[in-house]
Design an enzyme around this catalytic site. Structure first.
Site, PDB file in Angstrom:
ATOM      1  N   LYS A  67       0.841  -1.009  -0.480  1.00  0.00           N
ATOM      2  CA  LYS A  67      -0.164  -0.343   0.247  1.00  0.00           C
ATOM      3  C   LYS A  67       0.399   1.360  -0.460  1.00  0.00           C
ATOM      4  O   LYS A  67       2.386   1.192   0.060  1.00  0.00           O
ATOM      5  CB  LYS A  67      -0.921  -0.380   1.575  1.00  0.00           C
ATOM      6  CG  LYS A  67      -2.550  -1.219   1.109  1.00  0.00           C
ATOM      7  CD  LYS A  67      -3.632  -0.839   1.430  1.00  0.00           C
ATOM      8  CE  LYS A  67      -4.780  -1.936   1.577  1.00  0.00           C
ATOM      9  NZ  LYS A  67      -5.444  -2.582   1.867  1.00  0.00           N
ATOM     10  N   ARG A  80      -3.862  -9.803   4.245  1.00  0.00           N
ATOM     11  CA  ARG A  80      -4.224 -10.306   2.588  1.00  0.00           C
ATOM     12  C   ARG A  80      -2.640  -9.895   1.871  1.00  0.00           C
ATOM     13  O   ARG A  80      -2.802  -9.067   1.985  1.00  0.00           O
ATOM     14  CB  ARG A  80      -4.899  -9.753   3.051  1.00  0.00           C
ATOM     15  CG  ARG A  80      -5.129  -9.078   1.339  1.00  0.00           C
ATOM     16  CD  ARG A  80      -6.678  -8.675   1.289  1.00  0.00           C
ATOM     17  NE  ARG A  80      -7.303  -8.397  -0.001  1.00  0.00           N
ATOM     18  CZ  ARG A  80      -7.467  -7.414  -0.515  1.00  0.00           C
ATOM     19  NH1 ARG A  80      -6.006  -6.478  -0.500  1.00  0.00           N
ATOM     20  NH2 ARG A  80      -7.383  -7.300  -2.264  1.00  0.00           N
TER      21      ARG A  80
HETATM   22  C1  7PJ Z   1      -8.132  -5.181   1.064  1.00  0.00           C
HETATM   23  C2  7PJ Z   1      -9.260  -5.950   0.437  1.00  0.00           C
HETATM   24  C3  7PJ Z   1      -7.795  -5.022   2.206  1.00  0.00           C
HETATM   25  C4  7PJ Z   1      -9.670  -6.298   2.503  1.00  0.00           C
HETATM   26  C5  7PJ Z   1      -8.437  -3.587  -0.943  1.00  0.00           C
HETATM   27  C6  7PJ Z   1      -5.094  -3.254  -2.109  1.00  0.00           C
HETATM   28  C7  7PJ Z   1      -6.650  -2.499  -2.810  1.00  0.00           C
HETATM   29  N1  7PJ Z   1      -9.664  -6.547   1.315  1.00  0.00           N
HETATM   30  N2  7PJ Z   1      -9.672  -5.559  -0.680  1.00  0.00           N
HETATM   31  N3  7PJ Z   1      -8.624  -5.509   3.307  1.00  0.00           N
HETATM   32  N4  7PJ Z   1      -7.487  -3.408  -0.142  1.00  0.00           N
HETATM   33  N5  7PJ Z   1     -10.339  -6.763   3.711  1.00  0.00           N
HETATM   34  O1  7PJ Z   1      -5.381  -4.216  -1.961  1.00  0.00           O
HETATM   35  O2  7PJ Z   1      -3.776  -2.080  -1.959  1.00  0.00           O
HETATM   36  O3  7PJ Z   1      -7.076  -4.167   3.504  1.00  0.00           O
HETATM   37  S1  7PJ Z   1      -8.174  -3.858  -2.811  1.00  0.00           S
END
Ligand code: 7PJ
Length: 277
Positions: A223, A258
């Site tokens: 990020k 994640r």
């Molecule tokens: C997240 C997400 C996160 C969860 C994205 C990216 C943007 N789902 N989907 N948590 N971020 N649960 O992957 O940078 O931080 S999309």
């Protein structure tokens, strides 16, 4: 504590290994791997690689939620993600669908998804019902504002308390709708309507969110705040920063991470497990 997600159960107890959710982007505009995995074949190849590297969950997303990203229609999102979800579920993997749209949730569940991961925490009309009608696990993420404008002027009096209050409120809404507590995971949503300072305060205060009682997932991978901290403007060069951030969250009780970079994260978690504080 076992997280119940369709036919899968994940031990999220303090002694269990941290669960790694690998990101499978099926978006032509995703900021971190720029459409590299568009198309069924390349998405499936990427997913197989993440599994071989140790991912326990594959998080399939077809709509970029990066700041300022254009909206994607139901039709377009369906065409991107459903074939990927169906193929991966058929191979026996635990598939998570990363979507805000109740139609996509319902269709992905029919196609075999075991988890719904929603950056809007099931607030869209029909989203709670779509999940309550099955036995999928749910990931409820906090976001302030909407993706298009959320980074304009994020504001909190007390970011840790407000994010925690919101997530507990959403978890209770899930339970009231018939989604049992054992199916629910919460996520502070790093980068979603948060400044660098907010993201750091939330990370340092993650223990307070963990103490609210629901298992916590952390999504720091690649990020922009990590770019700001390291000076790396290219997202794919933020692997080490992402691993460090994931461990900072694990140290404070996050039980699921994640990530884009599964191999690097799994190695770090193996070492952390035997050496970490
Ligand atoms: C997240 C997400 C996160 C969860 C994205 C990216 C943007 N789902 N989907 N948590 N971020 N649960 O992957 O940078 O931080 S999309």
């Amino acid at each position: 504590m076992v997280w119940s997600a369709g036919r899968f159960g994940f031990d999220l107890g303090p002694a269990a290994p941290v669960v790694v959710m690998g990101i499978v982007n099926v978006t032509p505009d995703s900021f971190s791997d720029g459409g590299q995995h568009i198309g069924l074949e390349s998405a499936l190849n990427h997913a197989e690689r993440l599994i071989s590297e140790g991912a326990a969950i594959l998080d399939v997303g077809g709509e970029s939620t990066r700041p300022g990203a254009p909206e994607v229609s139901v039709k377009e999102e369906r065409a991107r993600v459903l074939p990927v979800v169906a193929a991966l579920a058929k191979r026996g993997y635990c598939v998570s669908i990363d979507t805000r749209k109740p139609e996509i949730m319902a269709e992905a569940i029919v196609a075999g998804a075991s988890i719904v991961n929603d950056v809007m925490a099931l607030t869209a009309p029909g989203a709670l019902a779509a999940c309550a009608a099955s036995d999928v696990g749910v990931v409820l993420m906090h976001m302030q504002g909407q993706p298009r404008s959320m980074q304009a002027a994020p504001h909190y009096e007390d970011v840790v308390r407000e994010v925690g209050d919101y997530l507990v409120d959403r978890a209770q809404a899930c339970e009231a709708a018939g989604i049992a507590a054992r199916r629910i995971v919460v996520d502070p949503g790093f980068g979603f309507g948060k400044t660098v300072a907010h993201n750091l305060t939330l990370t340092r205060g993650l223990g307070a969110l963990v103490a609210r009682g629901y298992p916590v997932l952390a999504g720091w991978s690649r990020k922009r705040t990590l770019g700001d901290l390291t000076g790396r403007s290219v997202a794919s060069e933020r692997v080490s920063a992402s691993v460090a951030a994931a461990l900072a969250c694990v140290a404070r009780g996050a039980r699921i991470v994640r990530v884009h970079d599964v191999a690097a994260t799994v190695d770090a978690l193996k070492v952390w497990r035997v050496m970490g504080v």
